[in-house]
Design a protein around this motif. Structure first.
Motif, mmCIF file in Angstrom:
data_model
loop_
_atom_site.group_PDB
_atom_site.id
_atom_site.type_symbol
_atom_site.label_atom_id
_atom_site.label_comp_id
_atom_site.label_asym_id
_atom_site.label_seq_id
_atom_site.Cartn_x
_atom_site.Cartn_y
_atom_site.Cartn_z
ATOM 1 N N ARG A 184 0.827 -1.213 0.000
ATOM 2 C CA ARG A 184 0.000 0.000 0.000
ATOM 3 C C ARG A 184 0.859 1.260 0.000
ATOM 4 O O ARG A 184 0.515 2.260 -0.633
ATOM 5 C CB ARG A 184 -0.938 -0.028 1.214
ATOM 6 C CG ARG A 184 -2.076 -1.020 1.026
ATOM 7 C CD ARG A 184 -3.060 -1.015 2.150
ATOM 8 N NE ARG A 184 -4.266 -1.714 1.744
ATOM 9 C CZ ARG A 184 -5.076 -2.379 2.574
ATOM 10 N NH1 ARG A 184 -4.778 -2.424 3.865
ATOM 11 N NH2 ARG A 184 -6.150 -2.979 2.130
ATOM 12 N N THR A 200 -7.365 -2.441 -2.617
ATOM 13 C CA THR A 200 -8.444 -1.768 -3.339
ATOM 14 C C THR A 200 -8.348 -2.070 -4.837
ATOM 15 O O THR A 200 -7.289 -2.513 -5.316
ATOM 16 C CB THR A 200 -8.353 -0.251 -3.132
ATOM 17 O OG1 THR A 200 -7.150 0.228 -3.776
ATOM 18 C CG2 THR A 200 -8.318 0.124 -1.656
ATOM 19 N N ARG A 253 -7.971 -0.112 -7.372
ATOM 20 C CA ARG A 253 -6.874 0.639 -8.008
ATOM 21 C C ARG A 253 -5.509 0.058 -7.629
ATOM 22 O O ARG A 253 -4.613 -0.043 -8.478
ATOM 23 C CB ARG A 253 -6.951 2.120 -7.608
ATOM 24 C CG ARG A 253 -8.122 2.859 -8.249
ATOM 25 C CD ARG A 253 -8.088 4.335 -7.902
ATOM 26 N NE ARG A 253 -9.175 5.060 -8.543
ATOM 27 C CZ ARG A 253 -9.385 6.359 -8.438
ATOM 28 N NH1 ARG A 253 -8.552 7.090 -7.686
ATOM 29 N NH2 ARG A 253 -10.389 6.937 -9.044
ATOM 30 N N GLU A 254 -5.363 -0.288 -6.354
ATOM 31 C CA GLU A 254 -4.118 -0.918 -5.929
ATOM 32 C C GLU A 254 -3.938 -2.261 -6.638
ATOM 33 O O GLU A 254 -2.821 -2.628 -7.023
ATOM 34 C CB GLU A 254 -4.131 -1.126 -4.413
ATOM 35 C CG GLU A 254 -4.025 0.166 -3.607
ATOM 36 C CD GLU A 254 -4.296 -0.038 -2.128
ATOM 37 O OE1 GLU A 254 -3.846 0.793 -1.311
ATOM 38 O OE2 GLU A 254 -4.985 -1.037 -1.778
#
Length: 597
Positions: free
Chosen positions: A324, A583, A585-586
């Motif tokens: 992250r 997430t 997008r991650e």
């Protein structure tokens, strides 16, 4: 000359002292110390974790190793203190300098509680050879008037679920080893060994889960010298049931001098202070010292199956924070708002500490941008550099989880890179992979494997001035012996320790170009038995760290097929493990960065 040094020299003059030796450790010879013991840093201004300051009547000199050359040069500017680069050609050792510069009849002074018995006896021999005097004395409090107080904080118990081995079993192991060595008494001063032995953890030293204590063990009883106030009643009762008597911390030396007489005492000269040995050797005590390595050192290094499994879990949790962070910092640096090294480090610390099982970070997070990354142990301060969408950011960090200690370094591509930067990154990666992929017969030690990590760099005339790997504790010190990986046999004898299944060690080659940039890639690896029947006498490594490398910094043409296969399998494992934990997008970024070459 720095004012603090001048004041110290005045005290030396008053006390007829020609040289005063100031070491880095504490009364337990710890690598990292509480603020109370940062005497060398107070006097010199040099804040590295390794270094020895020698003050004479006219000058001052500081010895440190290659990890700290650049940092020391900067911090010693305008202090009048001369930097002595240990191991460099033409630089005398501390002992050789004293031998050549202390005159007959003159006095060398030191604090015998803050130097190992091994080093103290070496210096004693040097001083005697020139008919000088070695004096044990300290008067820092007269100069350091606002010196912080020593910390004594609450101690907690680690249960069998975390350790896999009871205190009773560990004490029996010590007592059996004592019988083998002909010892009837065992003295232990090193804080991490004591914490391991009694399945206890504390917070007396920042980022190191230890507590100030000593221990003495005989054939039927164990004595733990610590502040009683840091134990709750239940813990004291539990220790009593395990035949462990808690005595006041500040009575340890009195006990050595009065209660231990006519005994065969096992005490490790590398991990016990000079003052411990001098107290035990008093003529009226008639003790015989067995100077041999603490047996706890190796037992602590070889993790139990319970500890190994817990360590895997700790690394899985830690990697999520790192993944992250990588995604965040790469995107955050593209925004118009400025982002400093310190802010990036603080954000990563927050990500780690948001996990309830992470009790602390395992050392001050290193976030070094551009030329700052050429300083191996750089620490971002209030005036830290602003990150830009170009070049490298080196981040070296870790966490103290109840299920293990982590330590990971990634050099992050923040934007456009030169071909030279990519070449150096890929060479460091090759070294990391080669060591991680090694298979070797039982009996191999760190000195045998170091070349695997360095060879890609050596072929281009490059190298790094630090070891390739250090041992790592279990919810303990991030640097732990006895094993390490280095080729410098004379300076790092731990690299001659056999690598055994259950040992955790770092894999961290690097390249550092002063004034330009630094690259280091570090994973933790676990020694395990080779997973092939035909290789029953061979060992290999399991990579514990699960954080992707920088795809945009790699030149695939420099990787051979075996290295590509290792990297692809490593990245595939990371994506499969974390795709559903991040997430959308991650996840998209993670898919791209872990895609196969």
């Amino acid at each position: 000359m720095k004012r603090e040094i001048e004041l110290f020299q005045e005290k030396m003059q008053e006390n007829m002292i020609s040289m005063f030796l100031v070491t880095t450790g504490d009364y337990h010879l710890s690598e990292y110390v509480d603020d109370y013991f940062k005497i060398r840093a107070f006097l010199s201004g040099f804040t590295g974790s390794a270094g020895t300051l020698l003050i004479t009547r006219e000058n001052a000199l500081l010895w440190t190793d290659g990890r700290y050359f650049i940092q020391a040069e900067k911090q010693l500017q305008n202090t009048g203190i001369e930097l002595m680069k240990s191991g460099e050609e033409g630089v005398p050792t501390l002992e050789a300098y004293i031998q050549d510069n202390l005159c007959e009849g003159e006095t060398l002074c030191l604090d015998g509680k803050m130097i190992s018995a091994e080093e103290g006896e070496k210096l004693e021999s040097v001083v005697k050879s020139i008919k000088g005097t070695l004096k044990n004395e300290q008067w820092i409090d007269e100069i350091w008037t606002d010196r912080p107080s020593q910390n004594f904080r609450r101690v907690e118990r680690l249960g069998l679920f975390f350790t896999g081995r009871r205190v009773k079993e560990k004490l029996e192991m010590v007592q059996e080893a004592m019988k083998t060595e002909g010892a009837d008494c065992f003295v232990l001063s090193s804080l991490d060994d004591i914490a391991w032995l009694y399945n206890l953890r504390g917070t007396d030293i920042l980022h190191n889960p230890v507590f100030y204590s000593y221990s003495v063990i005989d054939d039927s009883q164990a004595y733990l010298f610590a502040k009683k106030e840091v134990f709750d009643e239940l813990l004291l009762e539990t220790l009593k049931e395990e035949h462990v008597t808690v005595l006041p911390y500040d009575t340890f030396y009195e006990y050595l001098g009065s209660a231990i007489k006519n005994r065969h005492v096992w005490a490790d000269g590398k991990h016990s202070s000079y003052f411990v040995f001098e107290t035990l050797k008093k003529d009226e005590n008639h003790n015989h010292i067995i100077d041999k390595e603490n047996p706890t050192l190796l037992w602590k290094a070889v993790k139990t199956t319970v500890e190994a499994e817990n360590i895997r879990e700790a690394h899985e949790k830690d990697a999520l924070a790192m993944i992250r962070f990588l995604y965040w910092v790469k995107n955050r640096v593209k925004e118009d708002r400025p982002l400093t090294e310190k802010e990036a480090a603080d954000y990563l610390d927050q990500l780690r500490l948001s996990n309830r099982e992470c009790r602390d970070i395992s050392f001050d997070t290193i976030a070094a941008y551009g030329e700052n990354a050429a300083i191996c142990h750089y620490s971002p301060g209030k005036d830290s550099a602003v990150l830009r969408p170009e070049g490298f950011l080196l981040v070296d960090s870790g966490g103290q989880y109840t299920k293990g200690t982590t330590d990971v370094t990634r050099t992050i591509a923040l934007g456009e890179l030169t071909k030279r930067q990519k070449e150096h990154y890929t060479l460091v990666l090759k070294g990391n992979i080669r060591l991680a992929a090694a298979r070797f017969p039982k009996g191999v030690c760190g000195a045998n494997l170091d070349v695997l990590a360095r060879e890609p760099l050596w072929e281009r005339g490059l190298d790094y001035n630090h070891g390739t790997g250090h041992g790592v504790g279990y919810y303990l010190n991030v640097h732990e012996g006895p094993q390490n990986i280095s080729w410098k046999v004379s300076q790092r004898k731990g690299n001659l320790v056999e690598l055994l299944p259950g040992m955790v060690i770092s894999d961290e080659p690097g390249v550092y170009l002063e004034g330009e940039y630094g690259i280091r890639l570090e994973n933790l690896i676990l020694v395990i038995k080779a997973d092939e029947p035909r290789m029953k006498n061979f060992l290999e490594f399991e990579t514990l760290t699960l954080v992707p490398f920088e795809r945009e910094a790699i030149l695939p043409e420099l990787l051979n097929e075996k290295e590509k296969l290792w990297l692809n399998q490593y990245h595939q494992r990371i994506f499969e493990l974390y795709a559903k934990k991040v997430t959308p997008r991650e996840r998209q970024w993670l898919r791209e960065t872990t895609g196969p070459f």
